[in-house]
Design a protein around this motif. Structure first.
Motif, PDB file in Angstrom:
ATOM      1  N   LEU A   1     -13.642   6.189   3.237  1.00  0.00           N
ATOM      2  CA  LEU A   1     -12.313   6.802   3.241  1.00  0.00           C
ATOM      3  C   LEU A   1     -12.372   8.262   3.684  1.00  0.00           C
ATOM      4  CD1 LEU A   1      -9.400   6.092   0.994  1.00  0.00           C
ATOM      5  CD2 LEU A   1     -10.055   8.471   1.197  1.00  0.00           C
ATOM      6  N   LEU A   2     -13.524   8.898   3.464  1.00  0.00           N
ATOM      7  CA  LEU A   2     -13.640  10.297   3.899  1.00  0.00           C
ATOM      8  C   LEU A   2     -14.195  10.401   5.323  1.00  0.00           C
ATOM      9  CD1 LEU A   2     -14.936  12.080   0.660  1.00  0.00           C
ATOM     10  CD2 LEU A   2     -12.592  11.692   1.414  1.00  0.00           C
ATOM     11  N   THR A   3     -15.174   9.571   5.647  1.00  0.00           N
ATOM     12  CA  THR A   3     -15.800   9.714   6.975  1.00  0.00           C
ATOM     13  C   THR A   3     -14.817   9.393   8.115  1.00  0.00           C
ATOM     14  OG1 THR A   3     -16.715   7.496   6.679  1.00  0.00           O
ATOM     15  CG2 THR A   3     -18.201   9.344   6.269  1.00  0.00           C
ATOM     16  N   ILE A   4     -13.808   8.574   7.836  1.00  0.00           N
ATOM     17  CA  ILE A   4     -12.881   8.223   8.916  1.00  0.00           C
ATOM     18  C   ILE A   4     -11.954   9.386   9.278  1.00  0.00           C
ATOM     19  CG2 ILE A   4     -11.078   7.210   7.415  1.00  0.00           C
ATOM     20  CD1 ILE A   4     -12.088   6.082  10.975  1.00  0.00           C
TER      21      ILE A   4
ATOM     22  N   GLU B   1     -13.043   8.830  -9.665  1.00  0.00           N
ATOM     23  CA  GLU B   1     -13.396   9.222  -8.299  1.00  0.00           C
ATOM     24  C   GLU B   1     -12.266   8.847  -7.332  1.00  0.00           C
ATOM     25  OE1 GLU B   1     -15.884  11.179  -7.597  1.00  0.00           O
ATOM     26  OE2 GLU B   1     -15.394  11.134  -5.452  1.00  0.00           O
ATOM     27  N   ILE B   2     -11.679   7.666  -7.557  1.00  0.00           N
ATOM     28  CA  ILE B   2     -10.540   7.270  -6.688  1.00  0.00           C
ATOM     29  C   ILE B   2      -9.445   8.336  -6.774  1.00  0.00           C
ATOM     30  CG2 ILE B   2      -8.693   5.561  -6.358  1.00  0.00           C
ATOM     31  CD1 ILE B   2     -10.682   3.391  -7.300  1.00  0.00           C
ATOM     32  N   GLU B   3      -9.204   8.798  -7.984  1.00  0.00           N
ATOM     33  CA  GLU B   3      -8.127   9.786  -8.162  1.00  0.00           C
ATOM     34  C   GLU B   3      -8.440  11.123  -7.485  1.00  0.00           C
ATOM     35  OE1 GLU B   3      -5.768   8.572 -12.174  1.00  0.00           O
ATOM     36  OE2 GLU B   3      -7.765   9.428 -12.462  1.00  0.00           O
ATOM     37  N   MET B   4      -9.727  11.382  -7.238  1.00  0.00           N
ATOM     38  CA  MET B   4     -10.089  12.656  -6.586  1.00  0.00           C
ATOM     39  C   MET B   4     -10.057  12.574  -5.064  1.00  0.00           C
ATOM     40  SD  MET B   4     -12.555  14.163  -9.401  1.00  0.00           S
ATOM     41  CE  MET B   4     -13.809  14.704  -8.435  1.00  0.00           C
ATOM     42  N   LEU B   5      -9.957  11.361  -4.549  1.00  0.00           N
ATOM     43  CA  LEU B   5     -10.048  11.211  -3.085  1.00  0.00           C
ATOM     44  C   LEU B   5      -8.978  11.999  -2.311  1.00  0.00           C
ATOM     45  CD1 LEU B   5     -11.101   7.448  -2.905  1.00  0.00           C
ATOM     46  CD2 LEU B   5     -12.500   9.423  -2.274  1.00  0.00           C
ATOM     47  N   PRO B   6      -7.698  12.017  -2.780  1.00  0.00           N
ATOM     48  CA  PRO B   6      -6.699  12.762  -1.991  1.00  0.00           C
ATOM     49  C   PRO B   6      -7.086  14.222  -1.786  1.00  0.00           C
ATOM     50  CG  PRO B   6      -5.616  11.399  -3.641  1.00  0.00           C
ATOM     51  CD  PRO B   6      -7.085  11.294  -3.913  1.00  0.00           C
ATOM     52  N   ASN B   7      -7.622  14.869  -2.827  1.00  0.00           N
ATOM     53  CA  ASN B   7      -7.999  16.286  -2.664  1.00  0.00           C
ATOM     54  C   ASN B   7      -9.148  16.439  -1.675  1.00  0.00           C
ATOM     55  OD1 ASN B   7      -6.058  16.952  -4.434  1.00  0.00           O
ATOM     56  ND2 ASN B   7      -7.410  17.228  -6.192  1.00  0.00           N
TER      57      ASN B   7
ATOM     58  N   SER C   1      -5.010   3.678   3.051  1.00  0.00           N
ATOM     59  CA  SER C   1      -4.351   3.057   1.897  1.00  0.00           C
ATOM     60  C   SER C   1      -4.842   1.619   1.683  1.00  0.00           C
ATOM     61  CB  SER C   1      -2.838   3.053   2.093  1.00  0.00           C
ATOM     62  OG  SER C   1      -2.380   4.376   2.141  1.00  0.00           O
ATOM     63  N   GLN C   2      -5.149   0.926   2.790  1.00  0.00           N
ATOM     64  CA  GLN C   2      -5.721  -0.434   2.638  1.00  0.00           C
ATOM     65  C   GLN C   2      -7.073  -0.340   1.920  1.00  0.00           C
ATOM     66  OE1 GLN C   2      -5.742  -1.407   6.800  1.00  0.00           O
ATOM     67  NE2 GLN C   2      -3.697  -2.337   6.774  1.00  0.00           N
ATOM     68  N   LEU C   3      -7.839   0.716   2.243  1.00  0.00           N
ATOM     69  CA  LEU C   3      -9.122   0.885   1.539  1.00  0.00           C
ATOM     70  C   LEU C   3      -8.884   1.052   0.041  1.00  0.00           C
ATOM     71  CD1 LEU C   3     -11.386   3.148   3.790  1.00  0.00           C
ATOM     72  CD2 LEU C   3     -10.893   0.724   3.946  1.00  0.00           C
ATOM     73  N   ILE C   4      -7.868   1.849  -0.294  1.00  0.00           N
ATOM     74  CA  ILE C   4      -7.563   2.034  -1.729  1.00  0.00           C
ATOM     75  C   ILE C   4      -7.251   0.684  -2.374  1.00  0.00           C
ATOM     76  CG2 ILE C   4      -5.896   3.023  -3.381  1.00  0.00           C
ATOM     77  CD1 ILE C   4      -7.702   5.192  -2.321  1.00  0.00           C
ATOM     78  N   ALA C   5      -6.473  -0.152  -1.686  1.00  0.00           N
ATOM     79  CA  ALA C   5      -6.139  -1.471  -2.256  1.00  0.00           C
ATOM     80  C   ALA C   5      -7.420  -2.252  -2.547  1.00  0.00           C
ATOM     81  CB  ALA C   5      -5.242  -2.236  -1.293  1.00  0.00           C
ATOM     82  N   PHE C   6      -8.384  -2.198  -1.634  1.00  0.00           N
ATOM     83  CA  PHE C   6      -9.650  -2.911  -1.883  1.00  0.00           C
ATOM     84  C   PHE C   6     -10.449  -2.245  -3.008  1.00  0.00           C
ATOM     85  CE2 PHE C   6      -9.091  -4.774   2.452  1.00  0.00           C
ATOM     86  CZ  PHE C   6      -9.082  -6.095   2.037  1.00  0.00           C
ATOM     87  N   TYR C   7     -10.453  -0.914  -3.066  1.00  0.00           N
ATOM     88  CA  TYR C   7     -11.180  -0.244  -4.150  1.00  0.00           C
ATOM     89  C   TYR C   7     -10.605  -0.698  -5.508  1.00  0.00           C
ATOM     90  CZ  TYR C   7     -12.755   3.138  -0.525  1.00  0.00           C
ATOM     91  OH  TYR C   7     -13.285   3.736   0.593  1.00  0.00           O
ATOM     92  N   LEU C   8      -9.270  -0.758  -5.556  1.00  0.00           N
ATOM     93  CA  LEU C   8      -8.626  -1.131  -6.821  1.00  0.00           C
ATOM     94  C   LEU C   8      -8.961  -2.582  -7.178  1.00  0.00           C
ATOM     95  CD1 LEU C   8      -5.081   0.507  -6.356  1.00  0.00           C
ATOM     96  CD2 LEU C   8      -7.020   1.428  -7.627  1.00  0.00           C
ATOM     97  N   PHE C   9      -8.840  -3.458  -6.188  1.00  0.00           N
ATOM     98  CA  PHE C   9      -9.103  -4.877  -6.457  1.00  0.00           C
ATOM     99  C   PHE C   9     -10.562  -5.072  -6.896  1.00  0.00           C
ATOM    100  CE2 PHE C   9     -10.570  -9.058  -4.976  1.00  0.00           C
ATOM    101  CZ  PHE C   9      -9.725  -9.869  -5.717  1.00  0.00           C
ATOM    102  N   ALA C  10     -11.488  -4.408  -6.198  1.00  0.00           N
ATOM    103  CA  ALA C  10     -12.915  -4.576  -6.520  1.00  0.00           C
ATOM    104  C   ALA C  10     -13.209  -4.046  -7.926  1.00  0.00           C
ATOM    105  CB  ALA C  10     -13.765  -3.853  -5.488  1.00  0.00           C
ATOM    106  N   THR C  11     -12.556  -2.951  -8.289  1.00  0.00           N
ATOM    107  CA  THR C  11     -12.771  -2.396  -9.632  1.00  0.00           C
ATOM    108  C   THR C  11     -12.216  -3.352 -10.684  1.00  0.00           C
ATOM    109  OG1 THR C  11     -12.544  -0.190  -8.677  1.00  0.00           O
ATOM    110  CG2 THR C  11     -12.408  -0.343 -11.070  1.00  0.00           C
TER     111      THR C  11
ATOM    112  N   VAL D   1       0.811  -1.220   0.000  1.00  0.00           N
ATOM    113  CA  VAL D   1       0.000   0.000   0.000  1.00  0.00           C
ATOM    114  C   VAL D   1       0.850   1.278   0.000  1.00  0.00           C
ATOM    115  CG1 VAL D   1      -2.010  -1.107   1.014  1.00  0.00           C
ATOM    116  CG2 VAL D   1      -0.342  -0.016   2.522  1.00  0.00           C
ATOM    117  N   HIS D   2       2.152   1.132   0.259  1.00  0.00           N
ATOM    118  CA  HIS D   2       3.098   2.249   0.158  1.00  0.00           C
ATOM    119  C   HIS D   2       2.708   3.480   0.977  1.00  0.00           C
ATOM    120  CE1 HIS D   2       5.158  -0.050  -2.822  1.00  0.00           C
ATOM    121  NE2 HIS D   2       4.167  -0.001  -3.690  1.00  0.00           N
ATOM    122  N   SER D   3       2.228   3.257   2.203  1.00  0.00           N
ATOM    123  CA  SER D   3       1.899   4.404   3.061  1.00  0.00           C
ATOM    124  C   SER D   3       3.152   5.095   3.584  1.00  0.00           C
ATOM    125  CB  SER D   3       1.111   3.967   4.294  1.00  0.00           C
ATOM    126  OG  SER D   3       0.093   3.114   3.968  1.00  0.00           O
ATOM    127  N   GLY D   4       4.291   4.418   3.507  1.00  0.00           N
ATOM    128  CA  GLY D   4       5.489   4.932   4.183  1.00  0.00           C
ATOM    129  C   GLY D   4       5.425   4.498   5.634  1.00  0.00           C
TER     130      GLY D   4
END
Ligand code: M6R
Length: 608
Positions: free
Chosen positions: A574-577, A435-441, A406-416, A390-393
């Motif tokens: 990912l946002l509510t947390i 939408e995934i790409e907009m999440l960081p902003n 970042s674990q959520l992102i891994a699941f979003y990617l796998f599910a997609t 997940v490369h969180s550092g």
């Protein structure tokens, strides 16, 4: 959990070991100690409490070229100076440090006592030092091998011997050990963070492996004493990633790093124009991916909560049945792994013993396990059949934050990815990856509002017994929000599915009960809104996490509202947390808690 550091080389080992132990402080500990070989004796200093307690008893001029150091997280025997490691043999000529549990120590100790040995500590570990003394035949290396054969249980052990001061003996069975290769110096530690400032060249020992570490070389063998060649890896984290910078705590730094860490988790993995994803590390052919019939997720703590989110997302986007289990339960079941099942072991550290053992059990049944891990080269990714880093550092704070998102992102990617092989068309795929790409902003937007959350936190600092409520994708967030709060502030908090409160937890609600509602604008909003009214009717103090669109409606009922940006409801967790991480942080700060190293907790849980 316990930390191990060893050094042999041309420099003074004392500051190197003490600094290394400090780098491992985040893992959690309750005492520390160091042994060095100095001319005709082994000098040992150990002390209950923080490392500075131990440092305070080190003589100023103390120096040596070989030494071992330890931070202990008590299992057998209370927290005390005498139970701290290192442990010396009775004659003081051998010193050891140990992570793990020696399961047959009672029987070994009894025999040694019958033979006249007098023990100084209540630990299981001390028997190792005494056995080494008893078995010593003039060749410490051989003695070490022989002694290992008498030990049952799990361990990472380092041992030094006064009569043979040119090497450290090391063994791994169930507890991580990594050798760091320097120039005319070698390091060994339970976590590479301990020596990253000196070298990035590392060798990972596997279970049932032994090493003899000298200044200029190391020799590795398996437990059958056959020599083995180990691969040298280069670690790409740098030391600056381990510094706190201007933040008052690592946890706050890590919360604020999330826009970047989330970006790194999907970087290079999205194929925008066709709305899909590539995850080369899974090591699965398109046919194997296509044939997946079931997904099984195992994890602990925060990683388990990420797995729960993953299960909702995989079922929704990919229509593949997904179950999630707590690894410590799963490992002792006789699990049914049906044909067509792919499993995920989710772990920030990659070292959590329950997750590792659950993974091995699945593999023993002939099925593949993929890792979703952060620490590169850790045991779970090494032993898994593939996976996603997940490369969180480096995540230093005990409370996990950026690894979760970042674990959520891994699941979003796998599910997609799997979804696109099934019901999802190209346009839907493009919508999802965009939408995934907009999440960081969007995460950044919430972080920009941290002052507001800090102000709200003041009022909630005075309260106790929190309930976190959410439905669907907000239920795992409720669990994670409650876990964050209790871990770092020691306030009692419980995460409950909002629909369940009527089945019991509503009895807890009175005018003093804070209830945090996680209610993004999804198809369950109205249902959760009804629960909010039920809580209001009983006088509970309500804080709601919601979208702008619903603020007006909620404001009539809730005491406080934190607004998060709009997103596809499937990504809402990912946002509510994020506001919940900040809220916990500020409450704990107001209470003066030791946020990065909460009491009794360890970053990496390497014992059962
Ligand atoms: O390293 P792992 O993700 O396997 O760790 C699992 C749990 O020990 C961990 O998430 C723990 O619950 C954290 N303290 C949560 O903040």
């Amino acid at each position: 959990m316990c930390g191990i550091v060893g050094y042999i080389g041309e420099n003074n080992c004392v500051p190197i070991i003490v600094e290394g132990l400090k780098r491992l402080e985040y893992r959690g500990y309750d005492s520390s100690g160091i042994s060095i070989i100095k001319e005709k004796e082994i000098l040992t200093y150990k002390k209950e409490g923080k490392i500075y307690n131990m440092e305070a008893i080190l003589p100023k001029e103390l120096s040596g070229k070989i030494g071992i150091g330890h931070t202990r997280w008590a299992t057998h025997g209370g927290v005390s100076d005498k139970n701290a490691h290192p442990h010396l043999s009775q004659n003081g000529k051998i010193s050891i440090i140990h992570n793990g549990i020696i399961e047959n120590y009672i029987e070994l100790k009894k025999k040694l006592i019958d033979e006249g040995y007098t023990f100084r500590s209540e630990t299981d570990s001390e028997v190792i030092a005494y056995l080494l003394e008893k078995n010593y035949n003039g060749n410490f290396e051989e003695t070490f091998y022989k002694t290992l054969q008498q030990l049952e249980g799990a361990y990472g052990i380092l041992a030094i011997c006064l009569s043979e001061p040119d090497y450290i003996m090391v063994a791994r069975k169930g507890s991580p050990l990594i050798i760091g290769i320097g120039e005319n110096e070698m390091f060994v530690a339970s976590d590479a963070n301990a020596f990253l400032g000196y070298t990035k060249q590392v060798v990972y020992l596997e279970d049932y492996e032994i090493a003899k570490i000298e200044k200029k070389q190391y020799i590795t063998k398996n437990f059958r004493l056959e020599s083995i060649q180990k691969k040298v890896n280069t670690i790409d984290w740098d030391q600056t990633a381990l510094d706190k910078g201007d933040f008052s705590h690592y946890m706050l730094k890590e919360i604020f790093e999330q826009p970047e860490s989330i970006r790194r988790a999907f970087a290079g993995r999205i194929i925008q124009n066709i709305g899909t994803v590539k995850l080369g590390g899974l090591n699965l052919t398109p046919q194997e991916l296509f044939n997946i019939e079931r997904v099984n997720i195992i994890a602990c703590g925060t990683s388990y909560h990420a797995g729960l989110v993953g299960s909702y997302v995989i079922e929704e986007l990919a229509r593949v049945a997904t179950r999630v289990e707590i690894a410590s339960e799963f490992r002792y079941k006789n699990p049914i792994i049906e044909k067509g099942t792919i499993s995920f072991a989710v772990s920030q550290s990659g070292e959590t013993i329950d997750t590792l053992f659950a993974m091995r059990e699945i593999q023993r049944k002939g099925a593949k396990v993929l890792g979703i891990c952060n620490v590169v080269g850790s045991t779970i990714p090494r032993e898994s059949n593939g996976g996603v880093y997940v490369h969180s550092g480096p995540e230093v704070a005990v409370a996990s934050t950026k690894a979760f998102t970042s674990q959520l992102i891994a699941f979003y990617l796998f599910a997609t990815l799997i979804g696109r092989m099934r019901d999802l068309g190209q346009f839907r795929g493009i919508e999802l990856v965009s939408e995934i790409e907009m999440l960081p902003n969007k995460v950044q937007e919430i972080l920009n509002n941290s002052k507001y959350i800090e102000n709200i936190a003041e009022k909630y600092t005075k309260l106790d017994n929190f309930l976190f409520l959410g439905r669907g994708l907000s239920y795992p967030v409720a669990l994670e929000g409650a876990l964050k709060l209790k871990e770092i502030s020691y306030l009692h908090a419980e995460g409950v599915p909002a629909g369940e409160i009527k089945h019991g937890p509503i009895a807890l609600i009175d005018k003093k009960t804070p209830v945090i509602f996680i209610m993004p604008d999804d198809h369950l909003f109205e249902k959760t809104f009804s629960n909010m009214q039920e809580v209001r009717a009983r006088g509970g103090i309500i804080l709601s996490i919601c979208n702008e669109k619903n603020v007006k409606k909620i404001k009539g009922i809730a005491d406080d509202v934190i607004v998060i940006p709009e997103t596809e409801s499937i990504f809402s967790s990912l946002l509510t947390i994020i506001p919940l991480q900040l809220l916990s942080y500020y409450i704990a700060k107001n209470l003066g808690c030791d946020i990065d190293k909460p009491r009794n907790l360890a970053k990496s849980v390497t014992v059962e």
